[in-house]
Design an enzyme around this catalytic site. Structure first.
Site, PDB file in Angstrom:
ATOM      1  N   GLU A 150       0.802  -1.230   0.000  1.00 12.98           N
ATOM      2  CA  GLU A 150       0.000   0.000   0.000  1.00 12.98           C
ATOM      3  C   GLU A 150       0.838   1.284   0.000  1.00 12.98           C
ATOM      4  O   GLU A 150       0.713   2.125   0.888  1.00 12.98           O
ATOM      5  CB  GLU A 150      -0.970  -0.024   1.192  1.00 12.98           C
ATOM      6  CG  GLU A 150      -1.916  -1.207   1.121  1.00 12.98           C
ATOM      7  CD  GLU A 150      -2.759  -1.407   2.373  1.00 12.98           C
ATOM      8  OE1 GLU A 150      -2.916  -0.465   3.167  1.00 12.98           O
ATOM      9  OE2 GLU A 150      -3.265  -2.528   2.556  1.00 12.98           O
ATOM     10  N   ASN A 191       1.976  -5.147  -3.149  1.00 13.80           N
ATOM     11  CA  ASN A 191       0.592  -5.481  -2.808  1.00 13.80           C
ATOM     12  C   ASN A 191      -0.206  -4.204  -2.521  1.00 13.80           C
ATOM     13  O   ASN A 191       0.263  -3.335  -1.782  1.00 13.80           O
ATOM     14  CB  ASN A 191       0.628  -6.362  -1.546  1.00 13.80           C
ATOM     15  CG  ASN A 191      -0.709  -6.988  -1.208  1.00 13.80           C
ATOM     16  OD1 ASN A 191      -1.368  -7.564  -2.075  1.00 13.80           O
ATOM     17  ND2 ASN A 191      -1.112  -6.890   0.052  1.00 13.80           N
ATOM     18  N   HIS A 227     -10.720  -5.784  -1.318  1.00 17.23           N
ATOM     19  CA  HIS A 227     -11.641  -5.673  -0.191  1.00 17.23           C
ATOM     20  C   HIS A 227     -12.916  -5.041  -0.759  1.00 17.23           C
ATOM     21  O   HIS A 227     -12.944  -3.849  -1.054  1.00 17.23           O
ATOM     22  CB  HIS A 227     -11.030  -4.823   0.922  1.00 17.23           C
ATOM     23  CG  HIS A 227      -9.835  -5.482   1.545  1.00 17.23           C
ATOM     24  ND1 HIS A 227      -9.946  -6.629   2.288  1.00 17.23           N
ATOM     25  CD2 HIS A 227      -8.516  -5.187   1.511  1.00 17.23           C
ATOM     26  CE1 HIS A 227      -8.747  -7.007   2.708  1.00 17.23           C
ATOM     27  NE2 HIS A 227      -7.855  -6.147   2.237  1.00 17.23           N
ATOM     28  N   GLU A 257      -6.258 -10.593  -0.994  1.00 16.08           N
ATOM     29  CA  GLU A 257      -6.978 -10.298   0.263  1.00 16.08           C
ATOM     30  C   GLU A 257      -8.475 -10.156   0.020  1.00 16.08           C
ATOM     31  O   GLU A 257      -9.069  -9.124   0.326  1.00 16.08           O
ATOM     32  CB  GLU A 257      -6.440  -9.004   0.909  1.00 16.08           C
ATOM     33  CG  GLU A 257      -4.958  -8.993   1.161  1.00 16.08           C
ATOM     34  CD  GLU A 257      -4.481  -7.799   1.974  1.00 16.08           C
ATOM     35  OE1 GLU A 257      -5.305  -7.070   2.547  1.00 16.08           O
ATOM     36  OE2 GLU A 257      -3.249  -7.586   2.032  1.00 16.08           O
ATOM     37  N   ASP A 259     -12.357 -10.130   0.416  1.00 17.80           N
ATOM     38  CA  ASP A 259     -13.526 -10.209   1.305  1.00 17.80           C
ATOM     39  C   ASP A 259     -14.600  -9.280   0.748  1.00 17.80           C
ATOM     40  O   ASP A 259     -14.312  -8.404  -0.075  1.00 17.80           O
ATOM     41  CB  ASP A 259     -13.194  -9.912   2.779  1.00 17.80           C
ATOM     42  CG  ASP A 259     -12.459  -8.604   3.017  1.00 17.80           C
ATOM     43  OD1 ASP A 259     -12.589  -7.668   2.194  1.00 17.80           O
ATOM     44  OD2 ASP A 259     -11.754  -8.502   4.040  1.00 17.80           O
TER      45      ASP A 259
HETATM   46  O1  G3I Z   1      -2.335  -3.112  18.808  1.00 16.27           O
HETATM   47  C1  G3I Z   1      -3.126  -4.017  19.516  1.00 16.27           C
HETATM   48  C2  G3I Z   1      -2.267  -5.076  20.111  1.00 16.27           C
HETATM   49  O2  G3I Z   1      -1.324  -4.520  20.967  1.00 16.27           O
HETATM   50  C3  G3I Z   1      -3.117  -6.062  20.843  1.00 16.27           C
HETATM   51  O3  G3I Z   1      -2.335  -7.184  21.163  1.00 16.27           O
HETATM   52  C4  G3I Z   1      -4.279  -6.526  19.977  1.00 16.27           C
HETATM   53  C5  G3I Z   1      -5.268  -7.302  20.779  1.00 16.27           C
HETATM   54  O4  G3I Z   1      -6.265  -7.794  19.931  1.00 16.27           O
HETATM   55  O5  G3I Z   1      -4.945  -5.452  19.398  1.00 16.27           O
HETATM   56  C6  G3I Z   1      -4.059  -4.734  18.619  1.00 16.27           C
HETATM   57  O6  G3I Z   1      -4.627  -4.028  17.586  1.00 16.27           O
HETATM   58  C7  G3I Z   1      -4.954  -4.795  16.440  1.00 16.27           C
HETATM   59  C8  G3I Z   1      -4.007  -4.480  15.317  1.00 16.27           C
HETATM   60  O7  G3I Z   1      -4.385  -5.138  14.153  1.00 16.27           O
HETATM   61  C9  G3I Z   1      -2.596  -4.826  15.660  1.00 16.27           C
HETATM   62  O8  G3I Z   1      -1.781  -3.876  15.108  1.00 16.27           O
HETATM   63  C10 G3I Z   1      -6.361  -4.553  16.040  1.00 16.27           C
HETATM   64  O9  G3I Z   1      -7.231  -5.000  17.063  1.00 16.27           O
HETATM   65  C11 G3I Z   1      -6.670  -5.224  14.748  1.00 16.27           C
HETATM   66  O10 G3I Z   1      -7.959  -4.927  14.337  1.00 16.27           O
HETATM   67  C12 G3I Z   1      -5.659  -4.786  13.712  1.00 16.27           C
HETATM   68  O11 G3I Z   1      -6.092  -5.152  12.452  1.00 16.27           O
HETATM   69  C13 G3I Z   1      -5.249  -5.659  11.419  1.00 16.27           C
HETATM   70  C14 G3I Z   1      -5.119  -4.583  10.358  1.00 16.27           C
HETATM   71  O12 G3I Z   1      -4.479  -5.109   9.212  1.00 16.27           O
HETATM   72  C15 G3I Z   1      -4.304  -3.391  10.845  1.00 16.27           C
HETATM   73  O13 G3I Z   1      -4.330  -2.410   9.885  1.00 16.27           O
HETATM   74  C16 G3I Z   1      -5.972  -6.882  10.858  1.00 16.27           C
HETATM   75  O14 G3I Z   1      -5.905  -7.935  11.805  1.00 16.27           O
HETATM   76  C17 G3I Z   1      -5.370  -7.304   9.527  1.00 16.27           C
HETATM   77  O15 G3I Z   1      -6.208  -8.245   8.934  1.00 16.27           O
HETATM   78  C18 G3I Z   1      -5.262  -6.096   8.614  1.00 16.27           C
HETATM   79  O16 G3I Z   1      -4.722  -6.531   7.402  1.00 16.27           O
HETATM   80  C19 G3I Z   1      -4.530  -5.531   6.376  1.00 16.27           C
HETATM   81  C20 G3I Z   1      -3.357  -6.005   5.552  1.00 16.27           C
HETATM   82  O17 G3I Z   1      -2.242  -6.191   6.374  1.00 16.27           O
HETATM   83  C21 G3I Z   1      -3.061  -5.035   4.409  1.00 16.27           C
HETATM   84  N1  G3I Z   1      -4.234  -4.781   3.604  1.00 16.27           N
HETATM   85  C22 G3I Z   1      -5.402  -4.339   4.355  1.00 16.27           C
HETATM   86  C23 G3I Z   1      -5.741  -5.323   5.467  1.00 16.27           C
HETATM   87  C24 G3I Z   1      -6.972  -4.900   6.190  1.00 16.27           C
HETATM   88  O18 G3I Z   1      -6.759  -3.715   6.890  1.00 16.27           O
END
Ligand code: G3I
Length: 336
Positions: A150, A191, A227, A257, A259
């Protein structure tokens, strides 16, 4: 006759069982069907682990290898979750996609909130060390990396992120070169999202990839995230055209990715059918493009999705049963 959600779910239970017995990765699918996994969701969930092993040919690391988690302190790497996930995938004969080496998000605080501002040389050194260490750790095990994620904004300019501001746009090519050095056998991808149709971001990603290719920067593919949402008007023909354009550069392409969100108040059989259509068309587009080497859904089942379980964006439901979108993809990407 239209199939109701209830009927679709009911028949799914039997189909999944049959698939398990007869298809279990004895032969390769025509195209690898992948999912993304955050190890914390699987480690205490043997049912989810069994579903992943049964349904998918490839795994993308959802969060475990992002810088925030893998280098939580400067120069200290935590590979525990990554090793577990890679080990799990290898034991089940799955291809592994590493995600992601360089992104403007999910960066550790020691990096983004330093006591003194970093110099450009310091940031280059941090990024080199990060890429060499992480890619080197999984050399020969991770088949494909999303090296840069991105980096292009909706208007086609570079996304203003930590790396652009600290290093300049060269961070992109440097990342590809260091990744190649660290594992010459891994395929290296750029990506991004919103590039499945014709628009300024898609044009700019094309120009970026063309420029990298022209200058001998080691890029092997472009990942198109997709997405999506009900009402998304990007057609199968649009996706085919976009994938073919990237492929014309001599690159692989992949749906990385997938969904499709459904408004929570709107989960009706017609919505599930509309969701299935978007999944089918995207999988079909990938299948129609020779250079398209895989189709990955972004999460195992609805409760695991980053988009929120209530938007039911994935093709397996909370009970790991196939929704109409599951059958749409299975029919489009059959096991050969
Ligand atoms: O930061 C806290 C962490 O300290 C804690 O352990 C955890 C507990 O659940 O929460 C953490 O935050 C999470 C974060 O990822 C970690 O950095 C959030 O809840 C969670 O929702 C977050 O989401 C991820 C997201 O990227 C972040 O931008 C998703 O799981 C992941 O599926 C998503 O993936 C991205 C791809 O990498 C790139 N393309 C878009 C895609 C969707 O955003």
């Amino acid at each position: 006759m239209a199939v109701t959600a209830r009927q679709a779910t009911g028949s799914c239970r039997r189909r999944v069982q049959v698939d398990y017995i007869s298809f279990r990765r004895v032969q390769a699918r025509s195209l690898p069907l992948g999912t993304t996994v955050w190890w914390r969701y699987l480690e205490d969930n043997p049912v989810a682990r069994a579903v992943v092993a049964r349904e998918f040919d490839s795994v993308t690391t959802e969060n475990d290898l992002k810088m925030e988690f893998v280098q939580p302190r400067e120069g200290e790497f935590d590979f525990q979750a990554g090793d577990e996930l890679v080990g799990f995938a290898r034991r089940h004969g799955m291809e592994i996609r590493g995600h992601t080496l360089v992104w403007g998000q999910q960066l550790p605080r020691w990096l983004t909130e330093p006591r003194d501002p970093w110099s450009r040389d310091e940031l280059i050194s941090i990024l080199t060390n990060h890429i060499r260490t992480v890619v080197g750790r999984y050399r020969g095990q991770i088949a494909e990396w999303d090296v840069v994620n991105e980096a292009i904004a909706e208007d086609g300019s570079y996304t203003r992120n930590f790396w652009l501001e600290g290093i300049g746009p060269e961070y992109i090519e440097l990342a590809f070169r260091w990744a190649r050095e660290a594992d010459p056998t891994a395929r290296l991808f750029y990506n991004d999202f919103g590039i499945e149709g014709a628009n300024p971001r898609s044009d700019a990603v094309f120009d970026l990839a063309a420029d990298l290719r022209r200058r001998g920067v080691p890029i092997d593919g472009v990942g198109s995230q997709r997405h999506s949402f009900l009402g998304d008007v990007t057609s199968e023909a649009d996706v085919v055209a976009s994938l073919r354009r990237f492929a014309s550069l001599g690159l692989r392409v992949r749906i990385t990715e997938m969904d499709v969100t459904i408004p929570p108040a709107n989960v009706a059989p017609s919505s599930l059918r509309a969701q299935a259509k978007l999944y089918r068309e995207t999988a079909s587009a990938c299948r129609r493009v020779r250079a398209c080497t895989g189709f990955t859904v972004w999460g195992v089942s609805d409760p695991f999705s980053w988009r929120g379980a209530e938007t039911t964006p994935l093709f397996l439901d909370a009970s790991y049963l196939g929704k109409p979108a599951y059958y749409a993809v299975r029919e489009t990407l059959p096991v050969q």
